[in-house]
Design an enzyme around this catalytic site. Sequence first.
Site, short mmCIF file in Angstrom:
data_model
loop_
_atom_site.label_atom_id
_atom_site.label_comp_id
_atom_site.label_asym_id
_atom_site.label_seq_id
_atom_site.Cartn_x
_atom_site.Cartn_y
_atom_site.Cartn_z
N ASP A 1 0.81 -1.21 0.00
CA ASP A 1 0.00 0.00 0.00
C ASP A 1 0.86 1.27 0.00
O ASP A 1 1.83 1.37 0.74
CB ASP A 1 -0.89 -0.02 1.26
CG ASP A 1 -1.76 1.20 1.39
OD1 ASP A 1 -2.66 1.38 0.54
OD2 ASP A 1 -1.55 1.99 2.34
N GLU B 1 1.63 -0.36 -4.91
CA GLU B 1 0.73 0.76 -5.20
C GLU B 1 1.59 2.02 -5.20
O GLU B 1 1.81 2.66 -4.17
CB GLU B 1 -0.38 0.86 -4.15
CG GLU B 1 -1.40 1.93 -4.52
CD GLU B 1 -2.32 2.32 -3.37
OE1 GLU B 1 -3.47 2.73 -3.65
OE2 GLU B 1 -1.89 2.26 -2.20
#
Length: 485
Positions: A194, A257
């Site tokens: 993330d 990401e």
Amino acid sequence: MRRDAVVYQVYPRSFQDSDGDGIGDIAGVRSRLDHLVWLGVDALWLSPIYPSPMADFGYDVSDYKDVDPVFGNLADFDALVADAHANGLELLLDLVPCHTSIEHPWFREHPDWYIWADRPNNWFSTFGDSAWEKYPYPAQPAEPAASGQAARYYLHSFYPEQPDLDWRNPEVIAAMQDVLRFWLERGADGYRIDAIDRLLKDPQLRDDPPATEPFGLPLAEHESRLALSHSRNAPDTGDALRHIREACGPDAFLVGEVYLPAARWQPYSECFDAVFAFELLHAPWEASALRSAIDACTRIPGQAAWVMSNHDFGRLATRFGAENARAAALLLLTLPGPAFLYQGDEIGQRDGPAGEAHFDRAGRDRYRHPMQWDASPTGGFTTGEPWLPAVDPREHNVEAQRDEPASFLSLVRDLLAVRRTLGEGFELLDAAEGLIAYRRGEQTVAINTTTEPLPVALAGEPRLETAPGALRDGRLAGHAGAVTS
């Protein structure tokens, strides 16, 4: 994992409830693995399942080595991994390395593991306010053990309840490497990582200078005024990324990401197996824009992880319009490299009502409504009261579409089967305005982004069309796509 793997994103809170409390759980995911096997995906990615106060629905982690009771326990996770592997599915977890929950014990016991300043600089959080919060924040349950911190500011790139970790501290690196190994040893096959471009910031905490050129991806107005060269993506980020790869070893699949244009993927592309192609995700449904995004993201062969919807950005059928959703699915699932399919997109499920903010302060509830398995009022998601209501189960559900050859679900399943036969090569082709065309080995793909039929030079016979007869007499129908051999 296969170089062209299709990874199915499971948002556990909304996939399947097994105990009637209205919230999806790990046992529910396990009970629906047959759907993933039937569909033909290669892996599933679980959005965060760790203990969390849910200020950011699991992306505020309070314990990296356990399961939140709302989802189950470690035994449930172990059973899910075993069943997934027995069915030929790999499993990715969502790693949140840049910040913890403010309620994580580390914040109290190791305040030096976080980033502090005597006064704020001009950095913004993602959600629009200053990225600095004066300690103590009202939600903080206890003071840090070290003296002197109470008069200072801590950094939070996201919500104030999510203080940023200092990845230049060797103790932080060691602790996070331990986390990475913990889940891999339990059978996880890798991680979706993330917000990784926020991992390292300028060590001197200098102000972001004014922007002098476009960032290359959409930004909020408050961010677009700044160059964002100090608040993220520091020049030595590669050092921290190598520590992640070292802990995971060469075989774990890592996808980042990285909210940067493809031209700036290095050093992420050196340490990870793939990087999310945000240029495609954010491209409007226009052939020239989509082509430019694909061209930019395929210049680093094999590195683009294709994604066109998820829990933060909404579903295919809403983002691109129901009339374009089938062609968008064909585009997503015929590009080279890994592709990520968000739960519900395979049945054309739509977003919830615009402006919803019952739970998420950033207004992302509408993208997270429960999966719709049948036409019942709760869509077969729960026997209780769902945490969010079903959106349109009578119009879009798995049960009704599974045995219907012309359904959206059947199209996606057929696409996944055809995908396995596409060749290794990739070449964008010249095409009429409004068309995207490319070659995969001996096969050709074309997508019409307009409303009108357009001429297309495709050799061979149609192997797959988004609608029967979409490709006829050298013309491709509006809103349609096709694969020929």
